[in-house]
Design a protein around this motif. Structure first.
Motif, mmCIF file in Angstrom:
data_model
loop_
_atom_site.group_PDB
_atom_site.id
_atom_site.type_symbol
_atom_site.label_atom_id
_atom_site.label_comp_id
_atom_site.label_asym_id
_atom_site.label_seq_id
_atom_site.Cartn_x
_atom_site.Cartn_y
_atom_site.Cartn_z
ATOM 1 N N PRO A 114 0.830 -1.212 0.000
ATOM 2 C CA PRO A 114 0.000 0.000 0.000
ATOM 3 C C PRO A 114 0.864 1.262 0.000
ATOM 4 O O PRO A 114 1.815 1.375 0.769
ATOM 5 N N GLY A 115 0.538 2.174 -0.883
ATOM 6 C CA GLY A 115 1.277 3.426 -0.962
ATOM 7 C C GLY A 115 2.460 3.390 -1.899
ATOM 8 O O GLY A 115 3.033 4.427 -2.224
ATOM 9 N N ALA A 116 2.853 2.202 -2.354
ATOM 10 C CA ALA A 116 3.991 2.075 -3.269
ATOM 11 C C ALA A 116 3.478 1.940 -4.699
ATOM 12 O O ALA A 116 2.291 1.721 -4.936
ATOM 13 N N ILE A 117 4.380 2.075 -5.668
ATOM 14 C CA ILE A 117 3.970 1.976 -7.064
ATOM 15 C C ILE A 117 4.834 0.993 -7.841
ATOM 16 O O ILE A 117 5.978 0.718 -7.481
ATOM 17 N N ASP A 118 4.262 0.473 -8.901
ATOM 18 C CA ASP A 118 4.989 -0.426 -9.810
ATOM 19 C C ASP A 118 5.549 0.327 -11.004
ATOM 20 O O ASP A 118 6.378 -0.205 -11.744
ATOM 21 N N GLY A 119 5.080 1.555 -11.222
ATOM 22 C CA GLY A 119 5.567 2.298 -12.380
ATOM 23 C C GLY A 119 4.994 3.703 -12.427
ATOM 24 O O GLY A 119 4.110 4.060 -11.651
ATOM 25 N N TRP A 120 5.525 4.500 -13.356
ATOM 26 C CA TRP A 120 5.027 5.856 -13.543
ATOM 27 C C TRP A 120 5.094 6.235 -15.024
ATOM 28 O O TRP A 120 5.871 5.682 -15.795
ATOM 29 N N PHE A 121 4.268 7.198 -15.395
ATOM 30 C CA PHE A 121 4.249 7.740 -16.753
ATOM 31 C C PHE A 121 4.070 9.248 -16.598
ATOM 32 O O PHE A 121 2.985 9.734 -16.320
ATOM 33 N N TRP A 122 5.176 9.992 -16.768
ATOM 34 C CA TRP A 122 5.211 11.419 -16.456
ATOM 35 C C TRP A 122 5.407 12.230 -17.739
ATOM 36 O O TRP A 122 6.341 11.991 -18.505
ATOM 37 N N ILE A 123 4.541 13.203 -17.949
ATOM 38 C CA ILE A 123 4.593 14.042 -19.149
ATOM 39 C C ILE A 123 4.843 15.493 -18.752
ATOM 40 O O ILE A 123 4.181 16.021 -17.859
ATOM 41 N N ARG A 124 5.813 16.127 -19.430
ATOM 42 C CA ARG A 124 6.083 17.536 -19.172
ATOM 43 C C ARG A 124 6.379 18.267 -20.477
ATOM 44 O O ARG A 124 6.757 17.635 -21.458
ATOM 45 N N GLN A 125 6.230 19.589 -20.439
ATOM 46 C CA GLN A 125 6.421 20.383 -21.647
ATOM 47 C C GLN A 125 7.272 21.622 -21.377
ATOM 48 O O GLN A 125 7.335 22.123 -20.260
ATOM 49 N N THR A 126 7.908 22.114 -22.434
ATOM 50 C CA THR A 126 8.683 23.350 -22.340
ATOM 51 C C THR A 126 8.829 23.953 -23.725
ATOM 52 O O THR A 126 8.703 23.255 -24.730
ATOM 53 N N LYS A 127 9.099 25.245 -23.756
ATOM 54 C CA LYS A 127 9.424 25.913 -25.013
ATOM 55 C C LYS A 127 10.847 26.435 -24.971
ATOM 56 O O LYS A 127 11.273 27.151 -25.865
ATOM 57 N N GLU A 128 11.561 26.076 -23.920
ATOM 58 C CA GLU A 128 12.920 26.589 -23.737
ATOM 59 C C GLU A 128 13.993 25.625 -24.243
ATOM 60 O O GLU A 128 15.130 26.027 -24.456
ATOM 61 N N LEU A 129 13.656 24.371 -24.428
ATOM 62 C CA LEU A 129 14.633 23.379 -24.867
ATOM 63 C C LEU A 129 14.088 22.539 -26.014
ATOM 64 O O LEU A 129 12.882 22.273 -26.082
ATOM 65 N N GLY A 130 15.005 22.120 -26.891
ATOM 66 C CA GLY A 130 14.616 21.244 -27.994
ATOM 67 C C GLY A 130 14.522 19.802 -27.516
ATOM 68 O O GLY A 130 14.725 19.497 -26.333
ATOM 69 N N ALA A 131 14.252 18.894 -28.434
ATOM 70 C CA ALA A 131 14.034 17.490 -28.087
ATOM 71 C C ALA A 131 15.216 16.862 -27.351
ATOM 72 O O ALA A 131 15.064 16.291 -26.262
ATOM 73 N N LYS A 132 16.407 16.937 -27.907
ATOM 74 C CA LYS A 132 17.577 16.293 -27.297
ATOM 75 C C LYS A 132 17.923 16.937 -25.953
ATOM 76 O O LYS A 132 18.153 16.245 -24.953
ATOM 77 N N ALA A 133 17.938 18.260 -25.910
ATOM 78 C CA ALA A 133 18.307 18.969 -24.682
ATOM 79 C C ALA A 133 17.316 18.690 -23.550
ATOM 80 O O ALA A 133 17.710 18.507 -22.398
ATOM 81 N N PHE A 134 16.034 18.631 -23.881
ATOM 82 C CA PHE A 134 15.031 18.409 -22.835
ATOM 83 C C PHE A 134 15.096 16.966 -22.326
ATOM 84 O O PHE A 134 14.974 16.711 -21.129
ATOM 85 N N ALA A 135 15.301 16.022 -23.234
ATOM 86 C CA ALA A 135 15.419 14.617 -22.816
ATOM 87 C C ALA A 135 16.621 14.436 -21.892
ATOM 88 O O ALA A 135 16.545 13.752 -20.862
ATOM 89 N N GLU A 136 17.729 15.056 -22.244
ATOM 90 C CA GLU A 136 18.938 14.936 -21.422
ATOM 91 C C GLU A 136 18.771 15.647 -20.085
ATOM 92 O O GLU A 136 19.287 15.195 -19.055
ATOM 93 N N HIS A 137 18.046 16.753 -20.089
ATOM 94 C CA HIS A 137 17.788 17.476 -18.843
ATOM 95 C C HIS A 137 16.955 16.609 -17.896
ATOM 96 O O HIS A 137 17.241 16.508 -16.695
ATOM 97 N N VAL A 138 15.944 15.968 -18.432
ATOM 98 C CA VAL A 138 15.087 15.095 -17.630
ATOM 99 C C VAL A 138 15.906 13.932 -17.058
ATOM 100 O O VAL A 138 15.783 13.587 -15.885
#
Length: 230
Positions: A114-138
């Motif tokens: 109880p209270g624990a998880i088996d997985g996550w699916f997290w979505i975020r957005q930005t206009k400050e970084l491109g695809a590669k830069a944002f993926a690496e930042h995450v």
């Protein structure tokens, strides 16, 4: 289209407070916009009238009231709206994490703890970084909160939607420390989708290795539903 870390999250085992990290020990990738302008005539000439109409916004010709932006839903805009015309459909059994500090994070509860998880699916957005830069930042942010992080296969991928400009993905595995319990190993991926309006959307998904085979298709389906919505 348009973008932290909570040490006391032992209940939601993983990062509902960090940011993102990715590397699906066995996952793929998917991953894109157009536009146009319109002009409406203002004060068209009246027959027999020779003088030039007063500019819009003056006492003689008041400016029209502002109109609210119109959001047009496409056939694949279903489920949960992320922003900038991006949507995704949560898989059955996945629930919203109310403690997520940014974006949208859906987690898969662990029925044995109880209270624990088996997985996550997290979505975020930005206009400050491109695809590669944002993926690496995450990935970098996630690495600060996990142990033994292994990131590989980071590369640009062919975009599965013509509305997308650039698509970048990487796979990862990491150990999630849990106070008073055996550490948990997670595997997952981070995918970044940069659209033609300068917005980048990332998906950070991971599962406990023990349930990877059972729930892998669920995170791939959620990722696919997001890609189709661009």
């Amino acid at each position: 289209m348009n973008r932290p870390q909570n040490p006391n999250r032992s209940q939601w085992i993983v990062m509902a407070g960090a940011a993102l990290a990715v590397v699906l020990i066995a996952a793929g990738v998917i991953v894109i916009v157009t536009g146009g302008d319109k002009k409406d005539p203002v004060n068209p000439p009246v027959a027999g009238q020779s003088r030039t109409p007063a500019p819009v916004g003056t006492r003689s010709t008041p400016a029209p009231p502002p109109t609210a932006p119109v959001t047009v839903k496409g056939p694949d805009d279903k489920g949960v709206e992320i922003g900038g015309g991006v949507w995704f459909t949560p898989a059955k059994g996945w629930v919203k994490d109310p403690q997520t500090p940014s974006g949208r994070n859906y987690v898969l509860p662990d029925p044995a703890r109880p209270g624990a998880i088996d997985g996550w699916f997290w979505i975020r957005q930005t206009k400050e970084l491109g695809a590669k830069a944002f993926a690496e930042h995450v990935a970098d942010v996630e690495s600060n909160n996990l142990q033994h992080v292994v990131i590989r296969n980071g590369s640009y991928r062919a975009c599965a939607n013509k509305a997308l400009k650039l698509c970048y993905a990487m796979n990862y595995s990491a150990v999630v420390p849990i106070k008073g319990q055996k550490p948990v190993v997670f595997s997952g991926f981070i995918q970044a989708f940069e659209d033609r309006d300068g917005q980048t959307t990332t998906t950070d998904a991971a599962l406990q290795t023990e349930v990877w085979a059972k729930h892998k298709q669920e995170i791939l389906d959620m990722n696919g539903s997001l890609v189709r919505s661009f």
